[in-house]
Design a protein around this motif. Sequence first.
Motif, mmCIF file in Angstrom:
data_model
loop_
_atom_site.group_PDB
_atom_site.id
_atom_site.type_symbol
_atom_site.label_atom_id
_atom_site.label_comp_id
_atom_site.label_asym_id
_atom_site.label_seq_id
_atom_site.Cartn_x
_atom_site.Cartn_y
_atom_site.Cartn_z
ATOM 1 N N TRP A 253 0.787 -1.226 0.000
ATOM 2 C CA TRP A 253 0.000 0.000 0.000
ATOM 3 C C TRP A 253 0.826 1.285 0.000
ATOM 4 C CZ3 TRP A 253 -3.855 -1.765 4.405
ATOM 5 C CH2 TRP A 253 -4.749 -2.709 3.863
ATOM 6 N N LEU A 301 0.510 6.711 -1.404
ATOM 7 C CA LEU A 301 0.044 5.343 -1.577
ATOM 8 C C LEU A 301 0.377 4.837 -2.981
ATOM 9 C CD1 LEU A 301 -3.455 5.459 0.183
ATOM 10 C CD2 LEU A 301 -1.175 5.178 1.173
ATOM 11 N N TYR A 303 -0.214 2.682 -6.572
ATOM 12 C CA TYR A 303 -1.345 2.552 -7.488
ATOM 13 C C TYR A 303 -2.195 1.337 -7.120
ATOM 14 C CZ TYR A 303 0.699 6.127 -10.499
ATOM 15 O OH TYR A 303 1.182 7.309 -10.989
ATOM 16 N N GLN A 306 -4.566 2.410 -4.405
ATOM 17 C CA GLN A 306 -5.613 3.257 -4.955
ATOM 18 C C GLN A 306 -6.598 2.430 -5.777
ATOM 19 O OE1 GLN A 306 -3.955 6.817 -6.888
ATOM 20 N NE2 GLN A 306 -2.131 6.587 -5.613
ATOM 21 N N SER A 311 -7.925 3.671 1.526
ATOM 22 C CA SER A 311 -7.704 5.063 1.888
ATOM 23 C C SER A 311 -6.485 5.185 2.791
ATOM 24 C CB SER A 311 -8.930 5.623 2.614
ATOM 25 O OG SER A 311 -9.099 4.976 3.870
#
Length: 326
Positions: A253, A301, A303, A306, A311
């Motif tokens: 993450w 963060l 990709y 995301q 979050s």
Amino acid sequence: MTARDAIEELRARMGQAIIGQRDVIERLLIGLLANGNLLVEGLPGLAKTRAIKSLAKNLDCDFSRIQFTPDLLPSDVTGTEVYHQAEGAAEFRFEPGPIFANLVLADEINRAPAKVQAALLEAMEERQVTVAGTTHRMPPLFMVMATQNPVEQEGTYPLPEAQMDRFLMHVLIEYPPVEDEVEVIRLVRGEEIATQSKEKPKEKPAPISQEVIFAARREIGAIHVAPAMERYMADLVNATRHREGYGDDLKRWIEVGASPRASLALDRCGRTHAWLNGRDYVDPEDVRAIAREVLRHRMMLTYEAQGEGVSATRVVEELIAQVALP
């Protein structure tokens, strides 16, 4: 009245004007007492502007509101040198901009271009502004509360990481519970009736002195932080950079970890949270209570995160769960 009693009085007054946003009130007070700046994110109508106006109204201070727009110039924020001529003498004088106030509301900060956002950097970090080679100090009591809308991104300029890192906390405001929304309706209706009434308005209580804030800061500076708590705060931040041993999710993450400013912010906010709760020492609950606001805007963060809809708040919660308590 002690400094803590005065701050509790300030919190109570703000609570009368802002229904359903108790966490926002507490974070505003923490930012003020910790001598930091806040980035507040939430949808329109969730009392972001009302919150800081309520704080300014109940505090003996100057308040300034800057509406950020695409055509705003840096000099519109900081001020500029103006040519004055009188009685045969001419000189350039500095005319201070709206940034020279105790509490500054930077409304919709991401709607102004980067050069205007950069005009805030020196004031936020070094508490001074340099114009035409001359440095002008900010007042001793100074805090910037910037707001942004999380959904309307058309025509906006995302804040660079360097500026995000200068905010002590990133506060997210959510919709209030339905019971609190009923109270909001009654509160605003009562204010409208009072405005239209011909009766003499009730006398407002005297604003709280700025010296209360400085006295509270001195007491917060004396809050005890055990070596084990210092290591716990450093471990939380270090886990964002060196993610081995903290589970597979954090490795997937987090792209870039938090800077040392995060450790300093955890210390300042943790001590302030302990002081507000009547303790003269910091315990793990103080750090955990403010970790989300301190860390969520200081990490980049991946990709993958995301794409999975993870979050920054979820990442901080995983950090808290993975890092061992002292």
